[in-house]
Design a protein around this motif. Structure first.
Motif, mmCIF file in Angstrom:
data_model
loop_
_atom_site.group_PDB
_atom_site.id
_atom_site.type_symbol
_atom_site.label_atom_id
_atom_site.label_comp_id
_atom_site.label_asym_id
_atom_site.label_seq_id
_atom_site.Cartn_x
_atom_site.Cartn_y
_atom_site.Cartn_z
ATOM 1 N N MET A 58 -2.557 10.111 -1.333
ATOM 2 C CA MET A 58 -1.865 8.852 -1.040
ATOM 3 C C MET A 58 -2.146 7.888 -2.185
ATOM 4 S SD MET A 58 -0.115 6.906 1.228
ATOM 5 C CE MET A 58 -0.289 7.103 2.958
ATOM 6 N N ARG A 59 -1.080 7.360 -2.745
ATOM 7 C CA ARG A 59 -1.269 6.396 -3.828
ATOM 8 C C ARG A 59 -1.789 5.081 -3.260
ATOM 9 N NH1 ARG A 59 1.683 5.075 -7.625
ATOM 10 N NH2 ARG A 59 2.616 7.066 -8.053
ATOM 11 N N THR A 60 -2.370 4.239 -4.111
ATOM 12 C CA THR A 60 -2.942 2.968 -3.643
ATOM 13 C C THR A 60 -2.209 1.748 -4.184
ATOM 14 O OG1 THR A 60 -4.567 2.974 -5.446
ATOM 15 C CG2 THR A 60 -5.236 3.960 -3.335
ATOM 16 N N THR A 61 -1.383 1.939 -5.229
ATOM 17 C CA THR A 61 -0.609 0.817 -5.771
ATOM 18 C C THR A 61 0.824 1.276 -6.016
ATOM 19 O OG1 THR A 61 -1.170 1.340 -8.057
ATOM 20 C CG2 THR A 61 -2.613 -0.232 -6.905
ATOM 21 N N ILE A 62 1.709 0.294 -6.119
ATOM 22 C CA ILE A 62 3.116 0.572 -6.372
ATOM 23 C C ILE A 62 3.703 -0.626 -7.118
ATOM 24 C CG2 ILE A 62 3.984 -0.375 -4.179
ATOM 25 C CD1 ILE A 62 5.802 2.221 -4.080
ATOM 26 N N THR A 63 4.623 -0.365 -8.046
ATOM 27 C CA THR A 63 5.294 -1.441 -8.769
ATOM 28 C C THR A 63 6.705 -1.581 -8.212
ATOM 29 O OG1 THR A 63 6.070 0.055 -10.501
ATOM 30 C CG2 THR A 63 3.943 -1.018 -10.870
ATOM 31 N N HIS A 64 7.483 -2.464 -8.807
ATOM 32 C CA HIS A 64 8.848 -2.686 -8.328
ATOM 33 C C HIS A 64 9.788 -2.891 -9.501
ATOM 34 C CE1 HIS A 64 7.463 -6.726 -9.155
ATOM 35 N NE2 HIS A 64 8.737 -7.044 -9.307
ATOM 36 N N LYS A 65 11.062 -2.673 -9.244
ATOM 37 C CA LYS A 65 12.132 -3.003 -10.182
ATOM 38 C C LYS A 65 13.269 -3.591 -9.368
ATOM 39 C CE LYS A 65 11.402 0.420 -13.801
ATOM 40 N NZ LYS A 65 11.993 1.540 -14.565
ATOM 41 N N GLY A 111 3.033 11.075 -1.373
ATOM 42 C CA GLY A 111 3.212 12.053 -2.428
ATOM 43 C C GLY A 111 4.117 13.209 -2.056
ATOM 44 N N CYS A 112 4.684 13.202 -0.839
ATOM 45 C CA CYS A 112 5.539 14.316 -0.401
ATOM 46 C C CYS A 112 6.866 14.365 -1.150
ATOM 47 C CB CYS A 112 5.778 14.256 1.109
ATOM 48 S SG CYS A 112 6.860 12.905 1.642
ATOM 49 N N GLY A 113 7.267 13.259 -1.782
ATOM 50 C CA GLY A 113 8.485 13.242 -2.582
ATOM 51 C C GLY A 113 9.739 12.764 -1.883
ATOM 52 N N HIS A 114 9.703 12.555 -0.576
ATOM 53 C CA HIS A 114 10.891 12.078 0.141
ATOM 54 C C HIS A 114 11.247 10.654 -0.282
ATOM 55 C CE1 HIS A 114 11.638 15.278 3.003
ATOM 56 N NE2 HIS A 114 10.333 15.377 3.217
ATOM 57 N N CYS A 135 5.378 14.679 6.720
ATOM 58 C CA CYS A 135 4.104 14.003 6.448
ATOM 59 C C CYS A 135 3.745 12.959 7.507
ATOM 60 C CB CYS A 135 4.141 13.337 5.076
ATOM 61 S SG CYS A 135 5.289 11.927 4.982
ATOM 62 N N ARG A 136 4.760 12.401 8.165
ATOM 63 C CA ARG A 136 4.595 11.331 9.166
ATOM 64 C C ARG A 136 3.691 10.199 8.666
ATOM 65 N NH1 ARG A 136 3.151 13.666 14.726
ATOM 66 N NH2 ARG A 136 3.001 11.452 15.109
ATOM 67 N N SER A 137 3.783 9.892 7.361
ATOM 68 C CA SER A 137 2.943 8.831 6.792
ATOM 69 C C SER A 137 3.324 7.469 7.366
ATOM 70 C CB SER A 137 3.054 8.825 5.270
ATOM 71 O OG SER A 137 4.373 8.504 4.876
ATOM 72 N N HIS A 138 2.372 6.564 7.319
ATOM 73 C CA HIS A 138 2.549 5.221 7.866
ATOM 74 C C HIS A 138 1.709 4.290 7.002
ATOM 75 C CE1 HIS A 138 1.981 2.393 11.570
ATOM 76 N NE2 HIS A 138 2.902 1.934 10.745
ATOM 77 N N TYR A 139 2.348 3.281 6.400
ATOM 78 C CA TYR A 139 1.626 2.398 5.479
ATOM 79 C C TYR A 139 2.341 1.053 5.353
ATOM 80 C CZ TYR A 139 5.149 4.627 2.481
ATOM 81 O OH TYR A 139 6.323 5.133 1.977
ATOM 82 N N HIS A 187 12.118 3.771 -2.289
ATOM 83 C CA HIS A 187 10.975 4.304 -3.038
ATOM 84 C C HIS A 187 10.682 5.723 -2.565
ATOM 85 C CE1 HIS A 187 9.016 2.814 0.645
ATOM 86 N NE2 HIS A 187 8.009 3.625 0.371
ATOM 87 N N ARG A 188 9.852 6.426 -3.294
ATOM 88 C CA ARG A 188 9.386 7.745 -2.854
ATOM 89 C C ARG A 188 8.187 7.521 -1.941
ATOM 90 N NH1 ARG A 188 12.325 11.790 -4.291
ATOM 91 N NH2 ARG A 188 13.382 11.734 -6.271
ATOM 92 N N CYS A 189 8.087 8.330 -0.898
ATOM 93 C CA CYS A 189 7.008 8.204 0.072
ATOM 94 C C CYS A 189 5.669 8.115 -0.655
ATOM 95 C CB CYS A 189 7.027 9.397 1.026
ATOM 96 S SG CYS A 189 5.783 9.297 2.322
ATOM 97 N N CYS A 190 4.859 7.180 -0.237
ATOM 98 C CA CYS A 190 3.582 6.918 -0.902
ATOM 99 C C CYS A 190 2.535 8.004 -0.669
ATOM 100 C CB CYS A 190 3.044 5.561 -0.472
ATOM 101 S SG CYS A 190 4.059 4.210 -1.100
#
Length: 143
Positions: free
Chosen positions: A1-8, A38-41, A74-78, A33-36
Protein backbone atom coordinates in the motif's frame (compact mmCIF):
# COMPACT_ATOMS: atom_id res chain seq x y z
CA UNK A 1 0.00 0.00 0.00
CA UNK A 2 1.45 3.33 -1.00
CA UNK A 3 1.58 6.13 1.59
CA UNK A 4 1.58 9.26 -0.61
CA UNK A 5 -0.06 10.35 -3.83
CA UNK A 6 0.28 13.41 -6.08
CA UNK A 7 -2.30 15.04 -8.33
CA UNK A 8 -2.69 16.55 -11.78
CA UNK A 9 -5.52 18.86 -12.79
CA UNK A 10 -6.51 17.84 -16.33
CA UNK A 11 -9.26 18.59 -18.83
CA UNK A 12 -9.75 14.89 -19.54
CA UNK A 13 -8.24 11.82 -17.92
CA UNK A 14 -5.38 10.37 -20.02
CA UNK A 15 -5.63 6.94 -21.63
CA UNK A 16 -2.85 5.68 -19.36
CA UNK A 17 -3.44 6.40 -15.67
CA UNK A 18 -0.12 6.31 -13.83
CA UNK A 19 0.31 4.89 -10.33
CA UNK A 20 0.60 7.49 -7.59
CA UNK A 21 -1.30 10.26 -9.37
CA UNK A 22 -4.90 11.41 -8.91
CA UNK A 23 -6.11 12.98 -12.15
CA UNK A 24 -8.73 15.63 -11.42
CA UNK A 25 -11.03 16.86 -14.17
CA UNK A 26 -13.06 19.78 -12.87
CA UNK A 27 -14.73 20.02 -16.29
CA UNK A 28 -16.19 16.53 -15.88
CA UNK A 29 -16.35 16.62 -12.07
CA UNK A 30 -14.33 13.42 -11.77
CA UNK A 31 -11.14 12.23 -10.10
CA UNK A 32 -9.39 9.05 -11.29
CA UNK A 33 -6.42 7.17 -9.85
CA UNK A 34 -5.02 3.64 -9.62
CA UNK A 35 -5.97 1.80 -6.44
CA UNK A 36 -3.52 2.71 -3.70
CA UNK A 37 -3.07 -0.95 -2.66
CA UNK A 38 -1.10 -1.58 -5.85
CA UNK A 39 -3.60 -3.94 -7.52
CA UNK A 40 -3.69 -1.68 -10.60
CA UNK A 41 -7.45 -1.11 -10.85
CA UNK A 42 -8.60 2.35 -11.91
CA UNK A 43 -10.67 4.07 -9.25
CA UNK A 44 -13.22 6.62 -10.48
CA UNK A 45 -14.61 9.04 -7.91
CA UNK A 46 -17.39 11.28 -9.23
CA UNK A 47 -17.22 14.72 -7.65
CA UNK A 48 -20.79 15.32 -6.55
CA UNK A 49 -22.49 16.72 -3.44
CA UNK A 50 -23.76 13.24 -2.51
CA UNK A 51 -20.62 11.33 -3.51
CA UNK A 52 -17.03 12.67 -3.27
CA UNK A 53 -15.68 16.14 -2.79
CA UNK A 54 -12.18 17.41 -3.33
CA UNK A 55 -10.18 20.07 -1.53
CA UNK A 56 -6.91 21.60 -2.65
CA UNK A 57 -4.70 23.29 -0.06
CA UNK A 58 -2.37 24.87 -2.62
CA UNK A 59 0.00 21.90 -2.59
CA UNK A 60 -2.00 18.67 -2.35
CA UNK A 61 -5.53 17.36 -2.65
CA UNK A 62 -7.85 15.53 -0.28
CA UNK A 63 -10.85 13.42 -1.26
CA UNK A 64 -13.80 12.95 1.03
CA UNK A 65 -15.28 10.60 2.12
CA UNK A 66 -13.03 7.53 2.19
CA UNK A 67 -12.52 5.37 -0.88
CA UNK A 68 -13.85 1.85 -0.44
CA UNK A 69 -12.90 -0.38 -3.36
CA UNK A 70 -15.36 -3.08 -2.38
CA UNK A 71 -15.99 -4.29 -5.94
CA UNK A 72 -12.29 -5.09 -6.42
CA UNK A 73 -10.67 -8.31 -5.24
CA UNK A 74 -8.39 -6.25 -2.96
CA UNK A 75 -11.37 -4.62 -1.16
CA UNK A 76 -9.01 -1.80 -0.13
CA UNK A 77 -10.35 1.09 1.91
CA UNK A 78 -8.45 4.35 2.46
CA UNK A 79 -8.57 8.13 2.72
CA UNK A 80 -6.59 10.59 0.63
CA UNK A 81 -5.72 13.53 2.88
CA UNK A 82 -3.35 16.29 1.73
CA UNK A 83 -1.54 13.86 -0.56
CA UNK A 84 -1.17 11.15 2.10
CA UNK A 85 -2.87 7.75 2.05
CA UNK A 86 -4.44 6.63 5.31
CA UNK A 87 -5.54 3.00 5.43
CA UNK A 88 -8.98 2.31 6.89
CA UNK A 89 -10.47 -0.87 8.26
CA UNK A 90 -12.04 -3.41 5.92
CA UNK A 91 -15.84 -3.44 6.01
CA UNK A 92 -17.91 -6.61 6.17
CA UNK A 93 -20.12 -7.54 3.21
CA UNK A 94 -23.20 -6.62 5.29
CA UNK A 95 -21.74 -3.17 6.06
CA UNK A 96 -20.93 -2.62 2.39
CA UNK A 97 -24.46 -3.61 1.33
CA UNK A 98 -25.95 -1.25 3.93
CA UNK A 99 -23.68 1.68 2.89
CA UNK A 100 -24.46 1.19 -0.79
CA UNK A 101 -28.20 1.20 -0.07
CA UNK A 102 -27.84 4.40 2.00
CA UNK A 103 -25.80 6.03 -0.78
CA UNK A 104 -28.44 5.13 -3.36
CA UNK A 105 -31.21 6.65 -1.21
CA UNK A 106 -29.23 9.91 -0.94
CA UNK A 107 -28.69 10.05 -4.70
CA UNK A 108 -32.34 9.24 -5.43
CA UNK A 109 -33.46 12.00 -3.03
CA UNK A 110 -31.03 14.48 -4.55
CA UNK A 111 -32.22 13.88 -8.11
CA UNK A 112 -35.90 13.73 -7.13
CA UNK A 113 -35.68 17.30 -5.81
CA UNK A 114 -33.38 18.70 -8.47
CA UNK A 115 -34.96 21.44 -10.60
CA UNK A 116 -35.19 20.62 -14.29
CA UNK A 117 -33.21 22.72 -16.76
CA UNK A 118 -35.15 24.59 -19.41
CA UNK A 119 -35.27 22.68 -22.74
CA UNK A 120 -33.30 25.43 -24.50
CA UNK A 121 -30.38 25.21 -22.02
CA UNK A 122 -27.28 24.89 -24.28
CA UNK A 123 -25.41 22.75 -21.72
CA UNK A 124 -27.97 19.95 -22.21
CA UNK A 125 -26.94 19.41 -25.82
CA UNK A 126 -23.30 20.47 -25.61
CA UNK A 127 -21.22 18.27 -27.96
CA UNK A 128 -18.17 18.81 -25.70
CA UNK A 129 -20.08 17.45 -22.70
CA UNK A 130 -21.51 14.47 -24.57
CA UNK A 131 -18.17 13.67 -26.21
CA UNK A 132 -16.33 13.76 -22.88
CA UNK A 133 -18.78 11.44 -21.17
CA UNK A 134 -18.80 9.08 -24.17
CA UNK A 135 -14.97 8.93 -24.15
CA UNK A 136 -14.96 8.32 -20.40
CA UNK A 137 -17.36 5.36 -20.69
CA UNK A 138 -15.35 3.95 -23.61
CA UNK A 139 -12.22 4.05 -21.41
CA UNK A 140 -14.02 2.12 -18.69
CA UNK A 141 -14.96 -0.64 -21.14
CA UNK A 142 -11.37 -1.23 -22.27
CA UNK A 143 -9.58 -4.24 -20.77
Amino acid sequence: MRTTITHKFVETVPDHVEDGIVYVSLTYATAVHRCCCGCGHEVVTPLHPKQWSITFNGEAISLSPSIGNWSFACRSHYWIRAGHIHTARTYTRAEITHLRADDQVLLDQHYAHRPQRPPDDPTESSPKWRGGIKAWFQRLRRP
